[in-house]
Design a protein around this motif. Sequence first.
Motif, short mmCIF file in Angstrom:
data_model
loop_
_atom_site.label_atom_id
_atom_site.label_comp_id
_atom_site.label_asym_id
_atom_site.label_seq_id
_atom_site.Cartn_x
_atom_site.Cartn_y
_atom_site.Cartn_z
N GLU A 76 0.82 -1.21 0.00
CA GLU A 76 0.00 0.00 0.00
C GLU A 76 0.86 1.26 0.00
O GLU A 76 0.56 2.22 -0.69
N GLU A 77 1.96 1.25 0.77
CA GLU A 77 2.86 2.40 0.79
C GLU A 77 3.48 2.62 -0.59
O GLU A 77 3.57 3.75 -1.08
N GLN A 78 3.93 1.55 -1.21
CA GLN A 78 4.55 1.65 -2.53
C GLN A 78 3.53 2.10 -3.57
O GLN A 78 3.83 2.91 -4.44
N ARG A 79 2.32 1.58 -3.47
CA ARG A 79 1.25 1.95 -4.39
C ARG A 79 0.94 3.44 -4.25
O ARG A 79 0.80 4.16 -5.24
N GLU A 80 0.84 3.91 -3.02
CA GLU A 80 0.57 5.32 -2.77
C GLU A 80 1.70 6.19 -3.32
O GLU A 80 1.45 7.22 -3.95
N PHE A 81 2.93 5.79 -3.08
CA PHE A 81 4.08 6.52 -3.60
C PHE A 81 4.02 6.60 -5.12
O PHE A 81 4.22 7.65 -5.72
N TYR A 82 3.72 5.47 -5.74
CA TYR A 82 3.62 5.41 -7.20
C TYR A 82 2.55 6.39 -7.70
O TYR A 82 2.79 7.16 -8.62
N HIS A 83 1.39 6.36 -7.06
CA HIS A 83 0.30 7.24 -7.50
C HIS A 83 0.64 8.71 -7.29
O HIS A 83 0.30 9.55 -8.12
N GLN A 84 1.32 9.03 -6.20
CA GLN A 84 1.67 10.43 -5.93
C GLN A 84 2.73 10.96 -6.89
O GLN A 84 2.70 12.11 -7.27
N HIS A 85 3.68 10.12 -7.26
CA HIS A 85 4.82 10.61 -8.01
C HIS A 85 4.80 10.31 -9.51
O HIS A 85 5.45 11.02 -10.28
N TYR A 86 4.11 9.28 -9.92
CA TYR A 86 4.24 8.86 -11.31
C TYR A 86 2.93 8.78 -12.09
O TYR A 86 2.95 8.85 -13.31
N MET A 87 1.83 8.59 -11.43
CA MET A 87 0.57 8.33 -12.12
C MET A 87 0.20 9.49 -13.03
O MET A 87 0.22 10.65 -12.63
N GLU A 94 15.76 9.09 -16.09
CA GLU A 94 15.87 8.57 -14.72
C GLU A 94 14.50 8.37 -14.06
O GLU A 94 14.29 7.42 -13.34
N GLU A 95 13.60 9.31 -14.32
CA GLU A 95 12.26 9.18 -13.72
C GLU A 95 11.56 7.94 -14.23
O GLU A 95 10.89 7.25 -13.47
N LEU A 96 11.71 7.65 -15.50
CA LEU A 96 11.11 6.45 -16.08
C LEU A 96 11.71 5.20 -15.45
O LEU A 96 11.00 4.26 -15.10
N LEU A 97 13.02 5.19 -15.26
CA LEU A 97 13.68 4.04 -14.63
C LEU A 97 13.22 3.86 -13.19
O LEU A 97 13.01 2.73 -12.73
N ARG A 98 13.04 4.97 -12.45
CA ARG A 98 12.54 4.88 -11.07
C ARG A 98 11.11 4.33 -11.05
O ARG A 98 10.75 3.55 -10.17
N ARG A 99 10.32 4.74 -12.03
CA ARG A 99 8.94 4.24 -12.12
C ARG A 99 8.95 2.73 -12.35
O ARG A 99 8.19 1.99 -11.72
N ILE A 100 9.80 2.27 -13.22
CA ILE A 100 9.91 0.84 -13.49
C ILE A 100 10.34 0.09 -12.23
O ILE A 100 9.79 -0.95 -11.89
N GLU A 101 11.32 0.65 -11.50
CA GLU A 101 11.80 0.01 -10.27
C GLU A 101 10.69 -0.04 -9.22
O GLU A 101 10.55 -1.04 -8.51
N THR A 102 9.91 1.03 -9.12
CA THR A 102 8.79 1.03 -8.18
C THR A 102 7.80 -0.06 -8.54
O THR A 102 7.32 -0.79 -7.66
#
Length: 152
Positions: A76-87, A94-102
């Motif tokens: 849930e924490e990772q999902r929330e982080f993903y939605h806040q930063h990448y959705m 680099e941002e794309l690579l971080r999104r893939i890692e998440t």
Amino acid sequence: MYRIDEVAQKTNLTKRALRYYEELGLVSPSGRTKGGYRMYTDEDVEQILRVKDIRDLLGASLAEIKEMMELGRKYEEQREFYHQHYMGRELEGEELLRRIETLKTLEETLGTQRDILLGKMTRMQELLQSYEEKLERIVTKRMELEKIAPRG
């Protein structure tokens, strides 16, 4: 908000069990009264019922339940982080690579939860199969004996 005795009644658990679940970090009351009494919300009660369901339905140990719940919180924490930063954003570099890692981390977390459940289900299937085999042998033996038993 509910006091511990009300929650015990709602969940069919003892107050001692609720305190033990809290000690293990499986549940925690949302607050306390001025006198120090535990107070639980409806969400807390739902959490307790989830723990109880996992314990009863899957036969999971409290340690396994804690691991599953920690994985659930992590997801849930990772999902929330993903939605806040990448959705909904176009990403590159680099941002794309971080999104893939998440997303990989989310995948691993959920995969671990799935594997725990699959392991439990496999063990339950094996147990069920052993009971089916025993039952079949008993029924066969009973039928053999009924054939030779005197009719009365």
